[in-house]
Design an enzyme around this catalytic site. Structure first.
Site, PDB file in Angstrom:
ATOM      1  CE  LYS A  46      30.421  32.000  39.747  1.00  0.00           C
ATOM      2  NZ  LYS A  46      30.558  32.206  38.456  1.00  0.00           N
ATOM      3  CE1 TYR A  75      38.640  36.461  43.917  1.00  0.00           C
ATOM      4  CE2 TYR A  75      39.880  36.636  41.677  1.00  0.00           C
ATOM      5  CZ  TYR A  75      38.615  36.611  42.377  1.00  0.00           C
ATOM      6  OH  TYR A  75      37.352  36.784  41.919  1.00  0.00           O
ATOM      7  N   PRO A 100      31.177  37.621  47.887  1.00  0.00           N
ATOM      8  CG  PRO A 100      32.086  39.711  48.321  1.00  0.00           C
ATOM      9  CD  PRO A 100      31.062  38.487  49.044  1.00  0.00           C
ATOM     10  CG  HIS A 157      40.013  40.447  32.928  1.00  0.00           C
ATOM     11  ND1 HIS A 157      40.417  40.605  34.406  1.00  0.00           N
ATOM     12  CD2 HIS A 157      40.212  41.632  32.135  1.00  0.00           C
ATOM     13  CE1 HIS A 157      40.761  41.884  34.447  1.00  0.00           C
ATOM     14  NE2 HIS A 157      40.592  42.427  33.297  1.00  0.00           N
ATOM     15  CE1 TYR A 180      36.734  34.513  39.707  1.00  0.00           C
ATOM     16  CE2 TYR A 180      36.432  35.106  37.460  1.00  0.00           C
ATOM     17  CZ  TYR A 180      36.637  35.581  38.991  1.00  0.00           C
ATOM     18  OH  TYR A 180      36.890  36.878  39.349  1.00  0.00           O
TER      19      TYR A 180
END
Length: 391
Positions: A298, A201, A294, A72, A386
């Site tokens: 991480k 998200y 979550p 991704h 990220y």
């Protein structure tokens, strides 16, 4: 039984450490309280940072990940009925992430360990770590109906938040930092192709939602729910309806695909750090030392960072007699841990609506999201965090 490094826990941290030590010519024994089937099916994380992907490849356990994993290059943020894509490679100099479930990582590492690694004992329950301050620490454990002792030069606790390893650090030498959140995650697995090719998200006035995946045919999704929610209290239709509402945008081309839900679970939200991560010849790694919400993906990746750092330190100490890296283990890891805690907290508070949120709180969340989506500097900070902090 005797070994150089005794490892408690056959999650990704313990298994990867055993693999890295094997490649460095250092023997180890892994003790796991559960059976193999349980370890290979427990659902946990699904996003691998660039550094984690690189480590698995270098350790010789990345072939199936490269065949079946889903690379991704970004994520999508949704808020105020708007869509914004964060382009990771463009913002980080080429880094990306991989969707590949923790269960699959564990299967690959278990197969490698059983093929050419040291002993991996399932249904071997660690009872206590003793003598951590001595040169000969040991692990008392129960296996095949009897109590036994594993004598070691070093013990590594990869046995999670509820394990016995952290309990061996005296309270007088421990400092813990913790934050609990008044909500949890209702997570589902569904037999339906993902509705988007990258993670979504979403922040809404109804709460947070995350649209993810496990494969091209399996959707993974999450809803923010009140603390103490029973997953079975939600019907399949209620879950899909709520996801639809929270993911809604002013784009008629997008639709949420629905399918049979095969699993439901609740994940509590907690931030936790134990300092230090070393006591004598006992070293803590992964969830035994720290937990993150979550939201930022991480947890697994922090565990990988811990054991990469630890393997380097043990290799230098045992092969070269140089203790510097091992002595710095706790401080080195904690710098990365706290950056991950910061990022996970920021993502959690930016996207989730607190039960007592005011109109002011709502506008602050929207302002933070607007900043990320209109400022290259803010967007770069999110993308760099990220895709992963350096090991």
């Amino acid at each position: 039984m005797r070994t150089t490094v005794g490892i408690i826990g056959a999650g990704p941290a313990g298994l990867l450490l055993a693999r890295l030590l094997h490649d460095a010519g250092i023997d180890s024994v892994v003790l796991e309280s559960r059976d193999r089937a349980y370890v290979e099916r427990r659902q946990r994380a699904g996003i691998l940072e660039q550094g984690t992907v690189d480590v698995l490849r270098a350790a010789g356990v990345g072939a199936r990940m490269d065949r079946e994993g889903l690379p991704h290059d970004g994520i999508e943020l949704r808020f105020d009925r708007r869509r914004h894509r964060v382009d990771f490679p463009a913002l980080t100099g080429g880094r990306s992430v991989m969707v590949y479930a923790q269960t699959e990582v564990c299967k690959d590492l278990i197969a490698a360990q059983l093929t050419d690694g040291g002993p991996l004992l399932f249904e071997a329950e660690a009872l206590a770590v003793e003598g951590a301050e001595s040169d000969t620490p040991r692990v008392r454990y129960r296996h095949e109906g009897g109590e036994k002792v594993l004598e070691c030069d070093y013990v590594v606790g990869c046995d999670g938040f509820w394990g016995v390893a952290r309990a061996a650090v005296p309270d007088a030498l421990s400092t813990t930092y913790e934050r609990t959140y008044p909500f949890g995650w209702l997570g589902i697995l569904a037999d339906v192709a993902p509705s988007h090719d990258e993670l979504v998200y979403a922040r809404s006035d109804r709460g947070f939602a995350l649209l993810s995946m496990r494969s091209p045919t399996v959707t993974r999704a999450y809803l923010q729910v009140p603390e103490g929610t029973d997953a079975d209290g939600w019907t399949d239709d209620e879950i899909w309806d709520e996801l639809d509402r929270r993911l809604e945008v002013d784009d008629p081309s997008w639709r949420l695909a629905r399918g049979p839900i095969t699993a439901k679970s609740i994940t509590p939200m907690r931030s936790f750090v134990h300092e230090p991560m070393r006591h004598g010849r006992l070293l803590l790694a992964g969830d035994a030392a720290h937990i993150v919400p979550p939201t930022g993906a991480k947890g697994l990746n922090l565990a990988v960072g811990d054991v990469v750092t630890l393997a380097r330190g043990l290799t230098a100490r045992l092969h070269k007699g140089d203790p510097a890296l091992l002595d710095a283990y706790s401080a080195t890891c904690l710098r990365r841990v706290w950056q991950a805690e910061r990022f996970s907290y920021a993502m959690t508070t930016m996207l989730r609506r607190a039960p007592d949120a005011t109109a002011f709180d709502d506008r602050i969340q929207l302002a933070r999201l607007d900043r990320v989506t209109t400022s290259r500097a803010a967007e770069t900070d999110l993308a760099e965090a990220y895709t992963g902090f350096p090991f």
